[in-house]
Motif scaffolding. Structure first.
Motif, PDB file in Angstrom:
ATOM      1  N   PRO A   1       0.708  -1.504   0.291  1.00 18.00           N
ATOM      2  CA  PRO A   1      -0.073  -0.059  -0.225  1.00 18.00           C
ATOM      3  C   PRO A   1       0.962   1.436   0.176  1.00 18.00           C
ATOM      4  N   LEU A   2       0.767   1.865  -0.685  1.00 21.84           N
ATOM      5  CA  LEU A   2       0.984   3.352  -0.435  1.00 21.84           C
ATOM      6  C   LEU A   2       0.423   4.552   0.420  1.00 21.84           C
ATOM      7  N   LYS A   3       1.070   4.852   1.888  1.00 23.30           N
ATOM      8  CA  LYS A   3       0.474   5.342   2.371  1.00 23.30           C
ATOM      9  C   LYS A   3       0.723   6.777   2.687  1.00 23.30           C
ATOM     10  N   LEU A   4       0.223   8.034   2.912  1.00 22.97           N
ATOM     11  CA  LEU A   4       1.099   8.822   2.638  1.00 22.97           C
ATOM     12  C   LEU A   4       0.003  10.078   3.698  1.00 22.97           C
ATOM     13  N   ASN A   5       0.403  10.970   4.932  1.00 26.50           N
ATOM     14  CA  ASN A   5      -0.299  12.210   5.311  1.00 26.50           C
ATOM     15  C   ASN A   5       0.287  13.640   4.967  1.00 26.50           C
ATOM     16  N   GLN A   6      -0.449  14.683   4.803  1.00 27.77           N
ATOM     17  CA  GLN A   6       0.561  15.986   5.075  1.00 27.77           C
ATOM     18  C   GLN A   6      -0.079  16.999   6.272  1.00 27.77           C
ATOM     19  N   TRP A   7       0.403  17.514   7.039  1.00 30.08           N
ATOM     20  CA  TRP A   7      -0.564  18.810   7.594  1.00 30.08           C
ATOM     21  C   TRP A   7      -0.241  19.892   7.028  1.00 30.08           C
ATOM     22  N   CYS A   8      -1.368  20.310   7.027  1.00 34.06           N
ATOM     23  CA  CYS A   8      -1.200  21.005   6.658  1.00 34.06           C
ATOM     24  C   CYS A   8      -2.358  22.666   6.590  1.00 34.06           C
ATOM     25  N   ASN A   9      -2.338  23.472   5.306  1.00 30.77           N
ATOM     26  CA  ASN A   9      -3.669  24.487   5.754  1.00 30.77           C
ATOM     27  C   ASN A   9      -4.632  24.120   4.218  1.00 30.77           C
ATOM     28  N   VAL A  10      -5.324  24.338   4.432  1.00 28.89           N
ATOM     29  CA  VAL A  10      -6.555  24.567   3.427  1.00 28.89           C
ATOM     30  C   VAL A  10      -7.341  26.122   3.280  1.00 28.89           C
ATOM     31  N   VAL A  11      -7.257  25.912   2.089  1.00 29.65           N
ATOM     32  CA  VAL A  11      -8.640  27.701   2.254  1.00 29.65           C
ATOM     33  C   VAL A  11      -9.654  27.147   1.192  1.00 29.65           C
ATOM     34  N   ARG A  12     -11.010  27.301   2.168  1.00 29.46           N
ATOM     35  CA  ARG A  12     -12.255  27.353   1.214  1.00 29.46           C
ATOM     36  C   ARG A  12     -13.457  28.269   1.444  1.00 29.46           C
ATOM     37  N   TRP A  13     -13.432  28.494   0.463  1.00 29.47           N
ATOM     38  CA  TRP A  13     -13.678  31.146   0.687  1.00 29.47           C
ATOM     39  C   TRP A  13     -15.433  30.325   0.968  1.00 29.47           C
ATOM     40  N   GLU A  14     -15.638  30.676   2.129  1.00 30.24           N
ATOM     41  CA  GLU A  14     -17.135  29.750   2.991  1.00 30.24           C
ATOM     42  C   GLU A  14     -17.564  31.507   2.766  1.00 30.24           C
ATOM     43  N   PHE A  15     -18.766  30.962   2.803  1.00 30.66           N
ATOM     44  CA  PHE A  15     -20.347  32.683   2.379  1.00 30.66           C
ATOM     45  C   PHE A  15     -21.012  32.488   3.774  1.00 30.66           C
ATOM     46  N   SER A  16     -20.741  31.348   4.064  1.00 30.42           N
ATOM     47  CA  SER A  16     -22.312  31.321   5.933  1.00 30.42           C
ATOM     48  C   SER A  16     -21.262  31.766   6.781  1.00 30.42           C
TER      49      SER A  16
ATOM     50  N   PHE B   1      -7.856  26.906   7.479  1.00 26.99           N
ATOM     51  CA  PHE B   1      -7.476  26.236   8.406  1.00 26.99           C
ATOM     52  C   PHE B   1      -6.675  25.016   8.337  1.00 26.99           C
ATOM     53  N   LEU B   2      -5.716  24.627   9.260  1.00 26.87           N
ATOM     54  CA  LEU B   2      -4.899  23.939  10.184  1.00 26.87           C
ATOM     55  C   LEU B   2      -6.096  22.159   9.284  1.00 26.87           C
ATOM     56  N   TRP B   3      -5.287  21.383   9.362  1.00 26.09           N
ATOM     57  CA  TRP B   3      -5.404  20.070   9.687  1.00 26.09           C
ATOM     58  C   TRP B   3      -4.695  18.698   8.889  1.00 26.09           C
ATOM     59  N   GLN B   4      -4.719  17.542   9.050  1.00 27.94           N
ATOM     60  CA  GLN B   4      -3.718  16.462   7.992  1.00 27.94           C
ATOM     61  C   GLN B   4      -4.524  15.384   7.451  1.00 27.94           C
ATOM     62  N   GLU B   5      -4.358  15.137   6.258  1.00 25.35           N
ATOM     63  CA  GLU B   5      -5.235  14.649   5.375  1.00 25.35           C
ATOM     64  C   GLU B   5      -4.546  13.615   5.342  1.00 25.35           C
ATOM     65  N   GLY B   6      -4.865  12.208   4.993  1.00 25.99           N
ATOM     66  CA  GLY B   6      -4.301  11.357   4.931  1.00 25.99           C
ATOM     67  C   GLY B   6      -4.910  10.614   3.473  1.00 25.99           C
ATOM     68  N   HIS B   7      -4.302  10.156   2.466  1.00 22.96           N
ATOM     69  CA  HIS B   7      -4.274   9.924   1.024  1.00 22.96           C
ATOM     70  C   HIS B   7      -3.809   8.191   0.779  1.00 22.96           C
ATOM     71  N   THR B   8      -4.033   7.211   1.095  1.00 22.63           N
ATOM     72  CA  THR B   8      -4.422   5.613   1.529  1.00 22.63           C
ATOM     73  C   THR B   8      -4.329   4.852  -0.339  1.00 22.63           C
ATOM     74  N   ALA B   9      -3.540   4.186  -1.074  1.00 20.03           N
ATOM     75  CA  ALA B   9      -3.247   3.390  -1.944  1.00 20.03           C
ATOM     76  C   ALA B   9      -4.009   1.904  -1.457  1.00 20.03           C
ATOM     77  N   PHE B  10      -5.175   1.210  -1.642  1.00 18.28           N
ATOM     78  CA  PHE B  10      -4.183  -0.788  -1.602  1.00 18.28           C
ATOM     79  C   PHE B  10      -4.624  -1.407  -2.551  1.00 18.28           C
ATOM     80  N   ALA B  11      -3.678  -2.436  -3.032  1.00 23.39           N
ATOM     81  CA  ALA B  11      -4.602  -3.435  -3.710  1.00 23.39           C
ATOM     82  C   ALA B  11      -5.871  -4.168  -3.882  1.00 23.39           C
TER      83      ALA B  11
END
Ligand code: 87F
Length: 558
Positions: free
Chosen positions: A202-217, A228-238
């Protein structure tokens, strides 16, 4: 209305900007600072959002929108949690030194008091995913339009929230560049390149980062912010089985962050079709509840993406037998929203209440010298107490500032939510004891300095447990199990967290939304809990009257 403070700030920003431009124009000598890359931010289809900027300026400026009734509670906050939850929350996050408002709507400064909580959760989660062989990485903040729009289903509904860079300095960029709202489309072209055979999985990656979503509400610190800050994990399996297993492993870590660290009860479950991440196969989440507003809040999500993205991005591999296959993918995230949920759930009319496990400072020692007391002796006892506790791994400090009274310090540390306060006065010094005061319930205990460490450790554990128990009791008191539409409407009006039998049809959920539309926002499904009560044969859906398939949580939400 623009306030003086904001005029000042804007003028200052302009000044600094002009300064950099001048530096740039005046000399080409190496080492000089130049600042030629200026963002011109366009959002979605180019909507101008100055109204939003002004709204927040009013909030931060101090002079704009008048506070409704500035009531003196004598506790440092002008609003109580029950009377005006929204204003209470804004005041607590600022006065508790978590947040400072910023002159761009929906953007907030996260102060050390907030970041230290984030770091404690991060340390835990990072170590746990590393045990699962997930590796950290970092992908760029900028996304080219082609890549962003490659997976159309996924981006379609979200497009208005994507922020774009359209200029550098005075010149238009030939191709505008998007700022990542999430990184599926950023990362997956490289998964396609890096995954060739089964040995790459499997390929298992994570990143700790910021993302931008231009919310209107209505932006809210931590809960709904544009960056905001988050971690996003993205993995791939057989195989799908491996992906399924990981979805639940990660969800359990999210439960742990909420329940064990933040002392917030959550429900694990699966999202309805309507609430499932577009482009994914199924979405699981942990759901929390804010009793004061009667709103559910999604705490974190763990998605199985199936093979949809693999198809789009051609993420293929060859198995042991030389046969071609497509990978199975997951993605999962939790964000700084966690901190907002913690403030909302535990905070009270004196300010923040931090669970000991995430508090940067678990204990504050305050000297209480009377006029003729042995002030030096008391100060020495405070320093010694901190040393003993620190050696035992407890995060403790003494507040020895001489320009504040003990009473002022009590309120100050209560506002900041420190779980335990230790007071040392002349009588304590004489008896070789200290007085401990709990932030969660105000209970006072005299502790002999002989048993200091054990007693303090015991109290911190009790506080952690009590915060969870009280929060769970309050949440559970809001749960309403019901079976008919009439009961549903009544319960919604009473800010309940509703558990109802449902036919699990998308159109019925759309109908529920339409029928509950109003000023407060529509009701929607929150999740179908994994732990299902018994569903007797013949039970009907609360909304459609068709045969019910499952029990699902419903309510208004953030
Ligand atoms: C806003 C703008 C553009 C949410 C967006 O939950 C795209 C999106 O894809 C978007 N808001 N989402 C869904 C995010 C899904 C997913 N990504 C990785 C997660 C977990 C981590």
């Amino acid at each position: 209305m623009v306030t003086h403070l904001n005029l000042d700030l804007n003028a200052r920003v302009l000044q600094v900007f002009l300064f950099f431009n001048k530096v740039k124009g005046s000399s080409d000598s190496p080492g000089k600072i130049t600042f030629s890359f200026v963002f011109d931010l366009k959002v979605g289809k180019g909507v101008d959002d100055m109204a939003g900027v002004e709204q927040r300026q009013n909030k931060s400026g101090g002079g704009g929108k008048k506070k409704e009734v500035k009531k003196e509670t004598g506790l440092g906050l002008s609003f109580t949690k029950d009377e005006n939850f929204g204003e209470w929350y804004s005041e607590v996050v600022v006065n508790g030194e978590m947040i400072e408002y910023y002159d761009i709507s929906g953007c907030y400064i996260l102060r050390p008091w907030a970041i230290s909580i984030w770091e404690i959760m991060q340390t835990f989660f990072d170590a746990e995913i590393k045990k699962m062989k997930v590796k950290n990485c970092y992908f760029p903040l900028f996304v080219s339009p082609g890549v962003l729009q490659k997976e159309k289903d996924h981006i379609e509904g979200f497009a208005p929230e994507v922020a774009w860079v359209t200029k550098s300095g005075e010149s238009e960029l030939e191709v505008p560049i998007a700022i990542r709202p999430t990184s599926e489309t950023v990362m997956y072209p490289y998964y396609s390149k890096w995954i060739r055979g089964h040995r790459d999985l499997p390929l298992k990656l994570n990143q700790w980062c910021n993302v931008v979503r231009w919310e209107f509400s209505n932006p809210t610190p931590f809960i709904r912010s544009r960056e905001f800050l988050w971690q996003e994990g993205h993995t791939a399996f057989a195989t799908k089985e491996e992906a399924d297993t990981e979805v639940l492993q990660i969800l359990e870590l999210y439960r742990c962050i909420y329940e064990e660290f933040l002392a917030i009860p959550v429900t694990k479950g699966r999202k309805s079709e309507l609430e499932t991440f577009a482009g994914g196969l199924y979405t699981t989440s942990v759901e929390a509840f804010i009793p004061n507003t009667g709103r559910g809040i999604q705490g974190a999500t763990s998605h199985c993406l199936g093979q949809n993205f693999a198809k789009m991005f051609e993420i293929n591999f060859e198995n042991e037998k030389g046969e071609k296959g497509m990978v199975w993918q997951n993605s999962w995230a939790y964000s700084t929203r966690t901190i907002g949920v913690m403030v909302m759930v535990h905070g009270d009319d004196k300010g923040l209440v931090l669970p000991p496990k995430v508090a940067a400072l678990q204990l504050i020692v305050i000297p209480v010298p009377y006029k003729d007391a042995d002030t030096q002796g008391i100060f020495d006892a405070c320093v010694a107490t901190v040393a003993t506790l620190s050696d035992a791994g407890i995060r403790a400090e003494a507040d020895l500032r001489d320009n504040y009274s003990p009473g002022w310090k009590y309120s100050n540390w209560e506002m900041k939510g420190v779980p335990l306060r230790i007071e040392i006065g002349p009588r304590d010094l004489a008896n070789n004891q200290v007085r401990a005061v709990r932030r969660d319930n105000g209970a006072k205990t005299d502790i002999s300095r002989v048993f200091l460490v054990e007693q303090v450790k015991g109290m911190l554990d009790k506080i952690q447990q009590n915060l969870f128990d009280v929060a769970k009791q309050k949440r559970d008191a809001c749960v309403e199990v019901l079976k008919t539409w009439e009961e549903f409407v009544t319960a919604l009006g009473q800010k309940k967290l509703i558990l109802a039998p449902w036919c699990d049809e998308e159109d019925v959920e759309k109908d529920v939304k339409a029928r509950t539309k109003g000023d407060m926002g529509a009701a929607k499904s929150l999740c179908t809990p994994f732990e299902q009560p018994e569903l007797p044969e013949g039970t009907k859906c609360f909304a459609s009257g068709k045969p019910a398939k499952k029990w699902t949580y419903w309510g208004r939400s953030y």
